[in-house]
Design a protein around this motif. Structure first.
Motif, PDB file in Angstrom:
ATOM      1  N   SER A  22       8.667   6.519  10.329  1.00  0.00           N
ATOM      2  CA  SER A  22       9.085   7.840  10.780  1.00  0.00           C
ATOM      3  C   SER A  22      10.449   7.711  11.443  1.00  0.00           C
ATOM      4  N   ASN A  43       8.994   9.358  -0.367  1.00  0.00           N
ATOM      5  CA  ASN A  43       9.562  10.422   0.452  1.00  0.00           C
ATOM      6  C   ASN A  43      10.777   9.894   1.195  1.00  0.00           C
ATOM      7  N   GLY A  44      11.725  10.768   1.463  1.00  0.00           N
ATOM      8  CA  GLY A  44      12.869  10.395   2.276  1.00  0.00           C
ATOM      9  C   GLY A  44      13.997   9.772   1.478  1.00  0.00           C
ATOM     10  N   GLU A  59      14.394  10.261  -2.765  1.00  0.00           N
ATOM     11  CA  GLU A  59      12.993  10.495  -3.086  1.00  0.00           C
ATOM     12  C   GLU A  59      12.778  10.488  -4.600  1.00  0.00           C
TER      13      GLU A  59
END
Length: 71
Positions: A22, A43-44, A59
């Motif tokens: 995170s 993701n990201g 992503e």
């Protein structure tokens, strides 16, 4: 047809891991990657910076980090 998975190359020579971070993460792997990595960015985003090249990963991208690459 018999499917014997212990004789399949993939079953004995690949490890599957999921890493979840995170916010921001910085990894100094200047000593080099200990093994080859094939990865999927679920993701990201990420940026891998080595001596010769910078790769931006988004992503859905699949990417490869070769053994001994310093980044």
């Amino acid at each position: 047809m018999v499917n014997n998975m212990k004789n399949v190359f993939f079953a004995q020579n690949f490890f599957f891991n999921e890493f979840i971070f995170s916010k921001y993460r910085y990894t100094d792997n200047s000593s080099g990657a200990p093994m080859n990595y094939i990865a999927y960015m679920a993701n990201g985003t990420a940026k891998i910076v080595s001596k010769d090249i910078t790769i931006n990963i988004n992503e859905g991208d699949v990417f490869f980090i070769p053994k001994n690459l310093s980044y």
